[in-house]
Motif scaffolding. Structure first.
Motif, PDB file in Angstrom:
ATOM      1  N   ILE A  18      15.426  -6.949  -1.637  1.00 34.23           N
ATOM      2  CA  ILE A  18      14.038  -6.794  -0.573  1.00 34.23           C
ATOM      3  C   ILE A  18      14.223  -7.413   0.658  1.00 34.23           C
ATOM      4  O   ILE A  18      13.085  -7.716   1.198  1.00 34.23           O
ATOM      5  N   GLY A  51       9.152  -2.871  -7.892  1.00 35.95           N
ATOM      6  CA  GLY A  51       9.569  -1.715  -6.943  1.00 35.95           C
ATOM      7  C   GLY A  51       8.519  -1.005  -6.225  1.00 35.95           C
ATOM      8  O   GLY A  51       7.577  -1.454  -6.431  1.00 35.95           O
ATOM      9  N   HIS A  52       8.807   0.260  -5.647  1.00 32.42           N
ATOM     10  CA  HIS A  52       7.527   0.786  -4.985  1.00 32.42           C
ATOM     11  C   HIS A  52       6.822   1.644  -5.824  1.00 32.42           C
ATOM     12  O   HIS A  52       7.341   2.302  -6.859  1.00 32.42           O
ATOM     13  N   ASP A  75       4.436   4.554  -7.123  1.00 32.39           N
ATOM     14  CA  ASP A  75       4.820   5.863  -7.088  1.00 32.39           C
ATOM     15  C   ASP A  75       3.251   6.737  -7.174  1.00 32.39           C
ATOM     16  O   ASP A  75       2.374   5.861  -7.117  1.00 32.39           O
ATOM     17  N   ASP A  79       0.308   3.275  -2.270  1.00 37.71           N
ATOM     18  CA  ASP A  79       1.019   2.355  -1.247  1.00 37.71           C
ATOM     19  C   ASP A  79       1.470   0.876  -1.942  1.00 37.71           C
ATOM     20  O   ASP A  79       0.998   0.636  -2.967  1.00 37.71           O
ATOM     21  N   GLY A  80       2.539   0.444  -1.123  1.00 40.59           N
ATOM     22  CA  GLY A  80       2.957  -0.975  -1.609  1.00 40.59           C
ATOM     23  C   GLY A  80       3.935  -0.877  -2.910  1.00 40.59           C
ATOM     24  O   GLY A  80       4.332   0.052  -3.189  1.00 40.59           O
ATOM     25  N   PHE A  81       4.046  -2.163  -3.187  1.00 38.20           N
ATOM     26  CA  PHE A  81       4.943  -2.353  -4.506  1.00 38.20           C
ATOM     27  C   PHE A  81       3.998  -2.239  -5.799  1.00 38.20           C
ATOM     28  O   PHE A  81       2.991  -2.323  -5.814  1.00 38.20           O
TER      29      PHE A  81
END
Length: 182
Positions: A69, A119-120, A122, A126-128
């Motif tokens: 990251i 991770g991102h 889904d 928004d965000g991790f």
């Protein structure tokens, strides 16, 4: 040490079926009787800064963003601490469950591996996001494992949700207290 693929392996069918018995998600809250308090303070710049615990056994760690990251990868990550906390807490919960079920000594060779994935998010968030896995080694007793899932505060918090209060502290004077942010 087990590979990442092993930590992503599917639980035994009986555990997989039983672990999804709860259809609704509730919020786990604490009773007024708090058994232990741990607190910490992080300094700038967060994931690449210093964090100190303010408890009975002080701990200070230098954090670093992982290379994946954009960091240099030369420090501790919150995900490492989460995986460590989950593995130790779940193993302790299994020992408590075995004791309650009269199965003392049945976990002599038990090991708990935990993984925390960052991770991102889904589904339009928004965000991790985080995902976690727990892999129990050298324990065939599904009853003990499932009971541990209900006893372990980390597995409970991550599967059912926990109360998170965010407060801010005014910097105008030392007498000012903390106020909760809605």
């Amino acid at each position: 040490m087990l590979s990442r693929l092993a930590l992503r392996s599917r639980p035994a069918p009986s555990l997989l079926k039983a672990s999804h018995l709860r259809q609704s998600r509730s919020l786990v809250t604490l009773s007024p009787n708090v058994l232990y308090l741990s607190s910490a303070v992080a300094e700038q710049p967060g994931r690449a800064g210093v964090v100190k615990s303010n408890t009975d056994t002080p701990l200070e760690l230098t954090f670093a963003r992982p290379k994946t990251i954009g960091g240099k990868g030369k420090g501790t990550t919150p995900e490492q601490l989460l995986a460590m906390a989950m593995s130790t807490s779940f193993l302790d919960a299994m020992n408590i469950a075995a004791s309650k079920q009269g199965k003392n000594g049945s976990l002599a060779n038990a090991r708990v591996h935990a993984a925390a994935f960052l991770g991102h998010a889904d589904n339009g968030h928004d965000g991790f996001a985080l995902s976690t896995n727990i892999l129990v080694e050298n324990v065939d007793d599904d009853e003990v494992i499932l009971a541990a899932r209900e006893l372990c505060p980390f597995s409970k918090a991550l599967s059912e949700g926990i109360e998170v209060k965010i407060m801010k502290k005014a910097k105008t004077s030392p007498e000012d207290g903390e106020e909760e942010v809605d």
